[in-house]
Design a protein around this motif. Structure first.
Motif, short mmCIF file in Angstrom:
data_model
loop_
_atom_site.label_atom_id
_atom_site.label_comp_id
_atom_site.label_asym_id
_atom_site.label_seq_id
_atom_site.Cartn_x
_atom_site.Cartn_y
_atom_site.Cartn_z
N GLN A 63 0.81 -1.23 0.00
CA GLN A 63 0.00 0.00 0.00
C GLN A 63 0.84 1.28 0.00
O GLN A 63 0.34 2.34 -0.36
CB GLN A 63 -0.93 0.03 1.22
N SER A 64 2.09 1.18 0.46
CA SER A 64 2.91 2.40 0.50
C SER A 64 4.39 2.03 0.51
O SER A 64 4.74 0.85 0.66
CB SER A 64 2.59 3.22 1.75
N PHE A 65 5.24 3.06 0.39
CA PHE A 65 6.69 2.83 0.44
C PHE A 65 7.23 3.05 1.85
O PHE A 65 8.44 3.27 2.02
CB PHE A 65 7.40 3.75 -0.56
N ARG A 66 6.36 3.01 2.85
CA ARG A 66 6.82 3.21 4.21
C ARG A 66 7.89 2.19 4.58
O ARG A 66 7.70 1.00 4.34
CB ARG A 66 5.64 3.08 5.18
N GLY A 67 8.99 2.66 5.09
CA GLY A 67 10.07 1.76 5.50
C GLY A 67 10.87 1.17 4.34
O GLY A 67 11.68 0.28 4.54
N PHE A 68 10.64 1.68 3.13
CA PHE A 68 11.37 1.13 1.98
C PHE A 68 12.85 1.47 2.08
O PHE A 68 13.21 2.62 2.32
CB PHE A 68 10.80 1.67 0.67
N GLN A 69 13.69 0.46 1.92
CA GLN A 69 15.13 0.70 1.96
C GLN A 69 15.71 0.54 0.57
O GLN A 69 15.68 -0.54 0.00
CB GLN A 69 15.79 -0.30 2.89
N PHE A 70 16.24 1.66 0.09
CA PHE A 70 16.84 1.68 -1.24
C PHE A 70 18.16 0.90 -1.22
O PHE A 70 19.00 1.14 -0.36
CB PHE A 70 17.07 3.15 -1.61
N ILE A 71 18.36 -0.03 -2.12
CA ILE A 71 19.65 -0.73 -2.21
C ILE A 71 20.45 -0.21 -3.41
O ILE A 71 21.52 0.33 -3.25
CB ILE A 71 19.48 -2.26 -2.25
N LYS A 72 19.88 -0.36 -4.62
CA LYS A 72 20.59 0.23 -5.75
C LYS A 72 19.71 0.33 -7.00
O LYS A 72 18.66 -0.32 -7.09
CB LYS A 72 21.85 -0.56 -6.07
N VAL A 73 20.18 1.13 -7.94
CA VAL A 73 19.51 1.24 -9.23
C VAL A 73 19.96 0.05 -10.08
O VAL A 73 21.15 -0.17 -10.26
CB VAL A 73 19.87 2.57 -9.93
N LEU A 74 19.00 -0.71 -10.58
CA LEU A 74 19.34 -1.85 -11.43
C LEU A 74 19.51 -1.41 -12.88
O LEU A 74 20.34 -1.93 -13.62
CB LEU A 74 18.23 -2.91 -11.37
N ASN A 75 18.67 -0.45 -13.27
CA ASN A 75 18.70 0.01 -14.66
C ASN A 75 17.98 1.34 -14.73
O ASN A 75 17.09 1.60 -13.91
CB ASN A 75 17.98 -1.01 -15.55
N GLU A 76 18.37 2.19 -15.67
CA GLU A 76 17.58 3.40 -15.88
C GLU A 76 17.72 3.83 -17.32
O GLU A 76 18.69 3.49 -18.00
CB GLU A 76 17.99 4.52 -14.92
N ASN A 77 16.72 4.52 -17.80
CA ASN A 77 16.70 4.92 -19.19
C ASN A 77 16.16 6.34 -19.28
O ASN A 77 14.98 6.59 -19.00
CB ASN A 77 15.82 3.94 -19.97
N ALA A 78 17.04 7.27 -19.67
CA ALA A 78 16.66 8.68 -19.69
C ALA A 78 15.61 8.96 -20.76
O ALA A 78 14.71 9.78 -20.57
CB ALA A 78 17.89 9.55 -19.92
N ARG A 79 15.68 8.26 -21.89
CA ARG A 79 14.71 8.52 -22.95
C ARG A 79 13.32 7.99 -22.59
O ARG A 79 12.33 8.66 -22.77
CB ARG A 79 15.18 7.92 -24.28
N ASP A 80 13.30 6.76 -22.06
CA ASP A 80 12.01 6.19 -21.66
C ASP A 80 11.52 6.76 -20.33
O ASP A 80 10.38 6.52 -19.95
CB ASP A 80 12.12 4.67 -21.51
#
Ligand code: M7G
Length: 308
Positions: A5-22
């Motif tokens: 239901q929410s990102f409460r307590g979400f712990q960021f580990i790392k970016v797997l992939n990203e795409n500036a155009r998309d």
């Protein structure tokens, strides 16, 4: 119940992939102290002609970054309801999910019928993702209200519904998936003339249902199957002709029109005889096995990374 239901307590580990155009990003993280991994996909949503008049109004603040002659670069801040993100949360995510959404080099590899039988087929269970979500749809345990069309014929029937990749907010990136009711058809490789009624039914009734519901004509749709798929239960992708959908690339997408024609007019067993050029991610275990087998036969044909 795996619903979030929410990102409460979400712990960021790392970016797997990203795409500036998309304007997409895939993130690996965890929820709270849980042991399980989560994959979160975020996407800035496309514009919709319907809401543009409200975006281009006094409701949107404009901060000019610089001006040069007639050229102005600015940062526009529309009302938050026009500034949403589409999110997909996969939780708990397996190692295979982390792999699927990670940035990786791609390679083509030739899958001969022999390679299919000796390497791919025995490896499908190990390699592929669970198809529980498919059974949930067919058994009406999930996404029941989202179904656009259903044909209940046991041999030629299918369920058509919006793909996970589409939020249905605009037609520009229309994406639906038709799932065969018949079980046991793993992929393109299994198709022969006995499946022509199924394939033709999905094509014609799928196009008709999309025209009726979304006003997009059959000749404005890309209708195709993936080989290799991620989920080995037969299904067909329907996407808008103007949309370069993820996975519609050369070597991965096979147009359903062509599939039908090849089976009907060239050879009933066309797809069990073909050598298929498959697009793979570099870390895909199946890719590594096929590449090694091809290399053993023909060392000049490709390079094997000895570390793998
Ligand atoms: P694929 O070619 O097997 O896999 O297509 P890939 O394109 O993901 O590599 C399966 C299709 O089913 C994809 O277009 C997915 O976005 C879609 N899909 C996957 N899941 C888990 C779901 C789901 O739970 N619901 C719906 N509606 N579509 C899904």
């Amino acid at each position: 119940d795996n619903s979030i239901q929410s990102f409460r307590g979400f712990q960021f580990i790392k970016v797997l992939n990203e795409n500036a155009r998309d304007k997409t990003v895939a993130v690996h993280g965890k929820f709270g102290d849980s042991e399980s991994d989560a994959v979160v996909l975020l996407e800035k949503t496309p514009f919709s002609e319907d809401t543009l008049p409200q975006v281009l109004s006094t409701e949107t603040s404009v901060e000019v970054e610089f001006n040069n002659d007639i050229y102005n670069q600015c940062t526009c801040q529309p009302q938050s309801r026009f500034n949403t993100l589409k999110g997909t949360i996969i939780y708990p995510a397996s190692a295979k999910h982390l792999e699927k959404f990670s940035a990786q080099n791609l390679h083509f590899v030739q899958e001969t019928p022999e390679v299919y039988k000796s390497i791919t087929l025995p490896f499908i269970d190990e390699k592929s993702f669970s198809i529980q979500w498919v059974y949930n749809i067919l058994e009406k345990k999930a996404e029941v209200e989202r179904v656009v069309f259903e044909d209940n014929d046991p041999a030629t029937g299918f369920t058509l519904l919006p793909d996970l990749k589409w939020d249905q907010k605009q037609i520009e990136n229309l994406y639906l998936v038709a799932i065969s009711h018949r079980r046991g058809i793993k992929s393109l490789r299994d198709l022969d003339s006995s499946h022509l009624p199924l394939l033709k039914n999905i094509l014609s009734k799928g196009q008709e249902a999309i025209r009726n519901k979304y006003g997009v004509a059959g000749d404005e749709l890309q209708v195709y199957v993936h080989y290799q798929p991620s989920y080995y239960h037969f299904h067909v992708h329907f996407t808008h002709i103007k949309y370069s959908a993820p996975g519609c690339s050369l070597g991965k997408a096979h147009l359903l029109h062509d599939v039908i024609d090849n089976i009907e007019n060239i050879d009933s067993n066309y797809y069990s005889k073909r050598t298929l050029l498959c697009l793979f991610k570099e870390n895909d275990k199946l890719f590594q096995r096929i590449q090694r087998a091809n290399y053993d036969k023909n060392p000049a044909g490709g390079k094997v990374d000895e570390d793998k």
